[in-house]
Write a protein that holds these residues in place. Sequence first.
Motif, short mmCIF file in Angstrom:
data_model
loop_
_atom_site.label_atom_id
_atom_site.label_comp_id
_atom_site.label_asym_id
_atom_site.label_seq_id
_atom_site.Cartn_x
_atom_site.Cartn_y
_atom_site.Cartn_z
N ILE A 60 0.65 -1.31 -0.29
CA ILE A 60 0.09 0.05 0.15
C ILE A 60 1.09 1.28 0.30
N SER A 61 0.42 2.40 -0.99
CA SER A 61 1.56 3.04 -1.57
C SER A 61 1.08 4.07 -1.47
N SER A 62 1.95 5.26 -0.61
CA SER A 62 1.01 6.69 -0.49
C SER A 62 2.68 8.08 -1.50
N GLU A 68 -7.41 -4.99 18.21
CA GLU A 68 -5.78 -5.65 18.86
C GLU A 68 -5.00 -5.19 18.52
N ASN A 69 -4.09 -5.14 17.77
CA ASN A 69 -2.81 -4.48 17.57
C ASN A 69 -2.76 -3.90 16.25
N LYS A 70 -3.89 -4.19 15.32
CA LYS A 70 -4.03 -4.15 13.88
C LYS A 70 -5.50 -3.63 13.54
N HIS A 100 3.33 0.91 2.96
CA HIS A 100 3.54 -0.04 4.16
C HIS A 100 2.62 -1.38 3.01
N HIS A 101 1.82 -1.55 4.03
CA HIS A 101 1.93 -3.03 4.36
C HIS A 101 1.45 -4.19 5.17
N GLY A 102 0.09 -5.05 4.12
CA GLY A 102 -1.24 -5.57 4.86
C GLY A 102 -1.16 -6.69 4.53
N GLU A 130 -0.19 -1.34 10.34
CA GLU A 130 0.25 0.05 10.15
C GLU A 130 -1.81 0.93 10.40
N LYS A 131 -0.96 1.74 10.01
CA LYS A 131 -2.10 2.76 10.31
C LYS A 131 -1.83 3.60 8.82
#
Length: 113
Positions: free
Chosen positions: A22-24, A80-82, A29-31, A47-48
């Motif tokens: 996932i690019s800005s 949770e943490n994602k 980012h990765h998902g 990642e946010k």
Amino acid sequence: MDISFPDRRKHPRVVLIAPVEISSATRKHHGIIRNISISGVGIESYEKLDVGKVYQFCFSPGGLLKIKIKGIIKWNRDSENKSIYGAEFVKCGVFNRIKMAILIGKLIKKTIL
């Protein structure tokens, strides 16, 4: 307490588990893609990502088709943490629409068999 949200999707989603970059403009980012339709995608990431922001999604399900497509993050839900995100594709172009139709068709066939 059960809180239901209306499903406002334009097209039905099918299950797809695949890594996604996932690019800005400033960062990658990765998902993991969890589900996909011709008009959008559900993603899980540690990642946010910003709701309302356009990102480029790059993925290659099964190593067959490389798809680069832009989408806007429409919503997120922390778990949770994602985070879980829903994105709607924008500025797709004809070639990407054809690739997406082929991918969705293959995923639907797998589901039926």
